[in-house]
Design an enzyme around this catalytic site. Sequence first.
Site, short mmCIF file in Angstrom:
data_model
loop_
_atom_site.label_atom_id
_atom_site.label_comp_id
_atom_site.label_asym_id
_atom_site.label_seq_id
_atom_site.Cartn_x
_atom_site.Cartn_y
_atom_site.Cartn_z
N HIS A 1 0.84 -1.20 0.00
CA HIS A 1 0.00 0.00 0.00
C HIS A 1 0.87 1.24 0.00
CE1 HIS A 1 0.83 -1.02 4.21
NE2 HIS A 1 0.76 0.29 4.47
N CYS B 1 2.13 3.52 11.83
CA CYS B 1 3.05 3.01 10.81
C CYS B 1 3.33 4.13 9.82
CB CYS B 1 2.46 1.79 10.11
SG CYS B 1 1.05 2.13 9.04
#
Length: 700
Positions: A65, A216
């Site tokens: 992603h 993250c």
Amino acid sequence: MSTVITADLVDLDLSADTKEAAARSLAERMVATGRVTDLDGFLADVAAREAQMPTGLDGGIGIPHCRSTHVTEPTLAFGRSAAGVDFGAPDGPADLIFLIAAPAGADDAHLTILSSLARQLMDDRFTGALRAATSPGAAAGLIAGEQAPGGESADFAESAESAESAEPVSGEAPAEPAEPCERAEPCESSESSESSVGAADAPDHEPFRIVAVTSCPTGIAHTYMAAEALEKAGEAAGVQLVVETQGSAGFERLDPAVVAAADGVIFAHDVPVREKERFAGRATVDVGVKAGINRPAELIAEVRDKAARGEATTPGAASGRPTPVENAGEPDEGYATRLRKWLMSGVSYMVPFVAAGGLLIALGFAIGGWDIDKAPSVAEHFDWGQVDSWAALMFQIGGLAFGFLVPVLAGYISYGMADRPGLVPGFVGGAIALTINAGFLGGLVAGLVAGGTVLAIQRVRIPAVLRGIMPVVVIPLLSSIVVGFLMFLVIGKPIASLQKALTDWLSGLSGANAVILGVILGLMMCFDLGGPVNKVAYAFAVGGLADPNEGSLKVMAAVMAAGMVPPLAMALATTVRGRLFTRTERENGKAAWVLGASFISEGAIPFAAADPLRVIPAAMAGGAVTGALSMAFECTLRAPHGGVFVIPLIGNPLLYLLAIAAGTVVSAGLVVLLKGARKPAPEEVRGEEAEAGTTVVVAA
């Protein structure tokens, strides 16, 4: 969610055998539906994100992603592989692959939709249903929430999203008290909630309370998957666990009352925890975000064990890991890896002082001549109309800025090891290193000693009544005494002798020895383009500026020249042989001219990420040539940065430019030769065809 994925974005027979091929295959579907405008540009962004941390998860899941300027709207493509594709998960290849694409400026609502998928992936019913899906439409319906995993008519994804985003109203109990509260606000019906959650272990006692933070680099997937895994593990363990997700859509702070009542803290993160000081004074476990996904039960058990032993510390200190989040990683990292991160923490904070001070000193010499260092203090004598006075002003400001170099290095190495309590002994140790002429090496050692001393003190069990004054009074006092004693009386003098020997060696460096050193530094600067090896070479050069001599100035010149070569070479190669590069690489090549000229080695990263086996060796060859020639030409540099914009401050500037040009030509020639000799892969041909198709659609 139905706008994020459609049947056209699903491939139930994904045939790719590598993660790059899988990403390309799914990305081509995004291009075909008009959701991605530049295939290669988008894949470069995916590769850059993958390089930060593998996106494979336990259970056969891969979630590549990224956020990209080449994405027109939030999009999800799904592929199911019979053979499996390796995305770096500990338990092996992934058969369920989700390619998540978010626009660079995606709004909060879209990012919340994508994060809801991340939470669904932690549900075995959901992944089992995807493995059993018989058509692309059925798989898209499952992901979009148009069909529940069990087949019943329900909006699974929408309900998951609603559960995540629902705001509890003050004075109103959550709909399901047995579930751990997910939101930043405290659960108002805490009494009933605590009794139901804690009944398994201690029906007659208050449950153990944990607050957690997950984050993250992209803030779309791992952040929310770690939160979901921790919440489920907390429920199974009979503890109250509240998670603050710090994702791309921002974050809502946990209620101070919830934090104050917590018995322990879990940080599962790979980017800095915002406002980390809120969690000080509690038993803390500090790990990377993937640990929160893969072993949440272990983390909960670890924080409970630390609390039982009375290890209430500042965040992360008890873990023995570098606590500024830029150093976050898995707890099983080797000592060498952690040492490198601690040293790089100090270097990263030191560089701005080096840059400002070094440039000001260099400008002072350039304007006022080489005897400007003998000028009187500008505080006592300054003539507004004299150029020499302005030169003296710049030189003296730069000298003061440079005076902070070693203390800042030591202070932030210690900070990287022990967080804020390490700053005082680190700065004290660095100042002592200057006092005893231990220089750059003394600063390195002082920082490590200071950080280790603080960590040792923090491991001592103390009465609860003293915990509040530990970070402010006790730790700075004791650690400063220990560091001062060691630096003044034990290790300081040997380090000072070693520093003097290194300085004398650099001063006498000439001939073949200088050329060999130039080759080594050039190779290091171009090996990982701004990575750890590059930073080691740069730190070595910058350290020499703390006590400059002819040899250290030659080293600084060689390091900067070699660091400029990779982006300049890629820019030249895309100009003379554009057909060997994609459209995106040709556009990146235009920017690489400026980046290379500015001494920003990272300008070559997009090229290296796309074709490392050809680009990196070619860049290293050119860097070695430039480093060797710069040392052979005896070029010198007092400024630690600036590229061609500090050419007037360089000794032998014309030969210096010749060294850079020679390395650039060698590197560009090798890239063109290596790329010209290869046969295009089938995936590249398809990518070019898809790119051409996209161009036609846009033109139409």
